[in-house]
Scaffold this motif. Structure first.
Motif, mmCIF file in Angstrom:
data_model
loop_
_atom_site.group_PDB
_atom_site.id
_atom_site.type_symbol
_atom_site.label_atom_id
_atom_site.label_comp_id
_atom_site.label_asym_id
_atom_site.label_seq_id
_atom_site.Cartn_x
_atom_site.Cartn_y
_atom_site.Cartn_z
ATOM 1 N N ALA A 80 0.863 -1.189 0.000
ATOM 2 C CA ALA A 80 0.000 0.000 0.000
ATOM 3 C C ALA A 80 0.895 1.232 0.000
ATOM 4 O O ALA A 80 1.827 1.331 0.798
ATOM 5 C CB ALA A 80 -0.909 -0.002 1.224
ATOM 6 N N GLN A 81 0.620 2.194 -0.897
ATOM 7 C CA GLN A 81 1.502 3.357 -1.042
ATOM 8 C C GLN A 81 0.686 4.628 -1.203
ATOM 9 O O GLN A 81 -0.362 4.630 -1.865
ATOM 10 C CB GLN A 81 2.416 3.158 -2.256
ATOM 11 C CG GLN A 81 3.420 4.278 -2.495
ATOM 12 C CD GLN A 81 4.420 3.905 -3.558
ATOM 13 O OE1 GLN A 81 5.258 3.039 -3.383
ATOM 14 N NE2 GLN A 81 4.315 4.562 -4.703
ATOM 15 N N ALA A 82 1.137 5.710 -0.592
ATOM 16 C CA ALA A 82 0.454 7.005 -0.703
ATOM 17 C C ALA A 82 1.478 8.123 -0.679
ATOM 18 O O ALA A 82 2.567 7.986 -0.112
ATOM 19 C CB ALA A 82 -0.541 7.180 0.437
ATOM 20 N N THR A 83 1.112 9.254 -1.308
ATOM 21 C CA THR A 83 1.989 10.434 -1.362
ATOM 22 C C THR A 83 1.233 11.637 -0.838
ATOM 23 O O THR A 83 0.071 11.867 -1.207
ATOM 24 C CB THR A 83 2.464 10.689 -2.800
ATOM 25 O OG1 THR A 83 3.187 9.547 -3.270
ATOM 26 C CG2 THR A 83 3.355 11.921 -2.861
ATOM 27 N N ARG A 84 1.870 12.431 0.005
ATOM 28 C CA ARG A 84 1.257 13.652 0.549
ATOM 29 C C ARG A 84 2.372 14.670 0.793
ATOM 30 O O ARG A 84 3.406 14.334 1.382
ATOM 31 C CB ARG A 84 0.516 13.339 1.842
ATOM 32 C CG ARG A 84 0.021 14.527 2.646
ATOM 33 C CD ARG A 84 -1.131 15.261 1.978
ATOM 34 N NE ARG A 84 -2.330 14.428 1.921
ATOM 35 C CZ ARG A 84 -3.198 14.304 2.921
ATOM 36 N NH1 ARG A 84 -2.968 14.939 4.063
ATOM 37 N NH2 ARG A 84 -4.281 13.583 2.787
ATOM 38 N N ASN A 85 2.169 15.891 0.298
ATOM 39 C CA ASN A 85 3.140 16.976 0.498
ATOM 40 C C ASN A 85 4.540 16.590 0.037
ATOM 41 O O ASN A 85 5.542 16.920 0.665
ATOM 42 C CB ASN A 85 3.181 17.410 1.965
ATOM 43 C CG ASN A 85 1.843 17.939 2.449
ATOM 44 O OD1 ASN A 85 1.039 18.410 1.659
ATOM 45 N ND2 ASN A 85 1.610 17.865 3.750
ATOM 46 N N GLY A 86 4.582 15.827 -1.069
ATOM 47 C CA GLY A 86 5.875 15.436 -1.622
ATOM 48 C C GLY A 86 6.532 14.256 -0.937
ATOM 49 O O GLY A 86 7.638 13.860 -1.309
ATOM 50 N N THR A 87 5.878 13.687 0.061
ATOM 51 C CA THR A 87 6.441 12.543 0.779
ATOM 52 C C THR A 87 5.658 11.277 0.431
ATOM 53 O O THR A 87 4.413 11.280 0.484
ATOM 54 C CB THR A 87 6.380 12.769 2.300
ATOM 55 O OG1 THR A 87 7.119 13.956 2.619
ATOM 56 C CG2 THR A 87 6.966 11.580 3.053
#
Length: 659
Positions: free
Chosen positions: A300-307
């Motif tokens: 499971a992968q997610a991106t938020r604020n460049g992270t």
């Protein structure tokens, strides 16, 4: 006396609220109806609700006989009903009067709400705080309480912001606003008090992802079966749950998460490939099996604020979970129990099963048992349910006892017939299936539809299971042979032969089928074993050693059966004696029976080999041997063979003499 309550404009009123002032107007006449000037009028009331000006609570009537005093609520919060009593003297006579009125608290009023210091468009980062101030007055006086005040915001309603009230000090209510990762970019805060409503906006930033944790699956054992192998309590898919957490380990909603599998072997799929976390930060996806067994994990992968943050699920196992005939076995801890003459002797019968890849089958697979003698399994199940690929039941000796003491146990279960996976796709493949529902456009389903040998992969057709009861002939007197009728006729061995008492199970056909239905699919698979109800009275049969190392029963041509030639006399030597031990039915004695040589005179028998009857159902009993040391001077001697069963019954009846 006439008493009136009027406002500043002289209009009669009956209520005073908050800081509102009124006048109590008293007109005084004497008994003749003439005005009474210069008379002192005294006013009294509940001083917790009202107060008078002047504080002396007295007034003097003027030339018109009118006296006036100012009255107002004792405080902005004072409220209730009250009477103002009036006492005066007119023409020398006392006069009384009064008036009732309602006192109401001053209404609360909102001032202009604002952040201190003002934000001026500045973005409040996730987990940052800001101070909101709310001015409140009542009757133009700073409020000390603010009942009915409500404060909320769009983000707090989403669960991504908090509004925590502080103290109401000098008419200003302070509220601490915390951005817990609001996704709206701009939050609108609404303050309500009575009929007053005000809003203020604040720019907010999203929270960074701290971690993605694997919560678990809907499976008890992290195992699903191959596509097309579901049913019977087996699942072809599993729901996986992850949780997205912020830097403070609080569930983070509204995060888009993508899912990928570490392998797609056999067509394994993950759906949906993308989902959004809920209010608690949880997000789910489903893993559906392919056609080849494999371990798999989901990322499971997610991106938020460049992270970008990733999380990994526990390992899932993809296997059929269905037993196949070739991987089914049946065994017992004893094949010869002391049951011919006793009840409740126990043999523990164990069935083990695996799928076509050698993986243990799914737990709780039901296995049925039947037996031609004694009793098997428990009264509540009549079989057992698997755990870890197998299960065990008790066979207990009791009536009925076959006359030859040989009891067949049959275990059968629904499974799949043996096949050759020629294309390596993990399932049975069929070019022209026989559809269970001709109107169903679904592609071939191996365990639902059928397939003939000419259109599918090679398989071994499975006939109906049957209880192989063998030959019921009485075998008494130890005839010297080691075979039964069925053994003498190989064509009948493990073949359904009704004339020998074989019984078909289960009764799912109008007639027993030896060859099956010529279609691959879900069927009954089975194994059988034979367990002896052994007697405890031994018969010792001496055996002759052939030059090729084989053994045969002793005959008269070999000499006296109990004389050991060469053990005494001239040129005597040590000798080896061979013998077998059987019960009354030419079967082995109970397993665990000890065999010893004793009662020796002038010769020295060594330990018998083997010295314990093993677990065996061998027809013809068990074979043993013993080394005998000669007497030093070759003097003749003797010794005997003794058996002792696990129940403690000892028999010593084979006496050998040297010759």
């Amino acid at each position: 006396m006439t008493v009136q309550l009027v406002d500043a404009a002289g209009v009669p009123i009956s209520t005073l609220s908050g800081g509102q002032a009124g006048q109590v107007k008293v007109t005084l006449l004497d008994a003749k109806g003439n005005v009474a000037p210069n008379e002192v009028v005294k006013f009294t009331t509940d001083d917790t609700l009202l107060q008078f000006t002047p504080v002396s609570s007295t007034a003097l009537t003027d030339a018109s006989g009118v006296a006036v005093i100012t009255v107002k609520p004792a405080s902005v919060t004072a409220a209730g009903a009250v009477n103002i009593a009036v006492v005066a003297t007119a023409g020398g006579k006392a006069v009384n009067g009064g008036i009732n009125l309602a006192v109401g608290a001053a209404p609360l009023t909102l001032g202009t709400i604002k952040f201190v210091p003002e934000r001026n468009g500045e973005i409040l980062p996730a987990f940052g705080t800001a101070l909101l101030q709310i001015p409140i007055t009542t009757g133009n006086v700073a409020a000390t309480t603010a009942p009915g005040l409500t404060i909320n915001s769009l983000c707090s309603n989403d669960g991504t912001a908090t509004l925590v009230p502080g103290a109401l000090d000098k008419g200003v209510q302070s509220v601490t606003y915390t951005n817990r990762g609001c996704l709206r970019e701009t939050d609108t805060i609404t303050v309500s008090l009575g009929n007053f409503n005000q809003t203020v906006k604040i720019n907010v930033g999203k929270a960074n992802i701290g971690t993605i944790q694997f919560v678990g699956s809907d499976l008890a054992n992290n195992a699903i079966v191959l596509r097309g192998s579901g049913g019977l309590g087996r699942k072809e898919s599993s729901i996986l749950t992850f949780r997205v957490l912020d830097q403070n380990s609080i569930g983070l909603p509204g995060v888009d998460v993508t899912f990928t599998a570490t392998t797609t072997t056999g067509g394994l799929i993950v759906q949906p490939a993308k989902a959004t976390s809920d209010a608690t930060g949880n997000v789910t996806t489903t893993v559906a099996s392919g056609t080849i067994p494999t371990p798999v994990r989901v990322v499971a992968q997610a991106t938020r604020n460049g992270t970008t943050i990733s999380g990994l699920s526990d390992s899932l196992i993809i296997s059929t979970g269905l037993p196949i005939q070739k991987s089914m076995s049946l065994s017992a801890d004893s094949y010869n129990i002391d049951g011919l003459g006793y009840d409740s002797a126990i043999a523990k019968v164990t069935v083990l099963m695996a799928d076509q890849y050698g993986n243990p089958i799914s737990d709780n697979t039901a296995v049925s048992f039947v037996t031609e003698g004694g009793a098997i399994a428990t009264p509540d199940e009549g079989g057992c349910k698997t755990k870890g690929g197998g299960c065990t039941v008790d066979l207990k000796s009791q009536a009925f006892r076959p006359v030859n003491g040989r009891v067949t146990v049959l275990a059968y279960v629904q499974g799949i017939e043996d096949f050759v996976d020629e294309n390596g796709d993990g399932v049975y493949s069929c070019k022209q299936p026989i559809l269970a529902n001709k109107d169903d456009p679904t592609p071939y389903r191996p365990l639902v539809d059928s397939c003939t040998p000419t259109t599918g992969e090679r398989f071994s057709d499975q006939g109906d299971p049957f209880l192989n009861t063998g030959n019921h002939a009485i075998i008494r007197g130890n005839p010297g042979g080691n075979t039964l009728q069925r053994d003498k006729d190989p064509a009948k061995d493990r073949k359904y032969t009704s004339s020998l008492g074989d019984l078909p199970f289960p009764y799912n056909r109008t007639a027993y089928s030896v060859d099956g239905n010529q279609q691959w699919g879900l069927n009954y698979i089975w194994r059988e074993t034979e367990i002896v109800f052994s007697g405890d009275e031994p018969t010792f049969i001496r055996q002759f050693a052939n030059t090729d190392g084989t053994l045969r029963d002793w005959t008269a041509a070999d000499g006296p059966v109990n004389i050991i030639a060469g053990l005494s006399g001239e040129n005597c030597t040590n000798q080896v004696v061979y013998f077998r031990i059987v019960d009354v039915n030419n079967n082995p004695l109970p397993s665990g029976t000890t065999v010893t040589a004793g009662d020796a005179d002038k010769v020295q028998p060594q330990s018998v080999s083997p010295n314990v009857i093993p677990a065996t159902n061998r027809l013809g009993g068990t074979q043993h041997w013993v080394n005998i040391k000669k007497e030093t001077n070759c003097v003749g001697g003797e010794f005997s063979i003794k058996t002792t069963t696990p129940r403690g019954k000892s028999v010593s009846s084979f006496l050998f003499k040297s010759g």
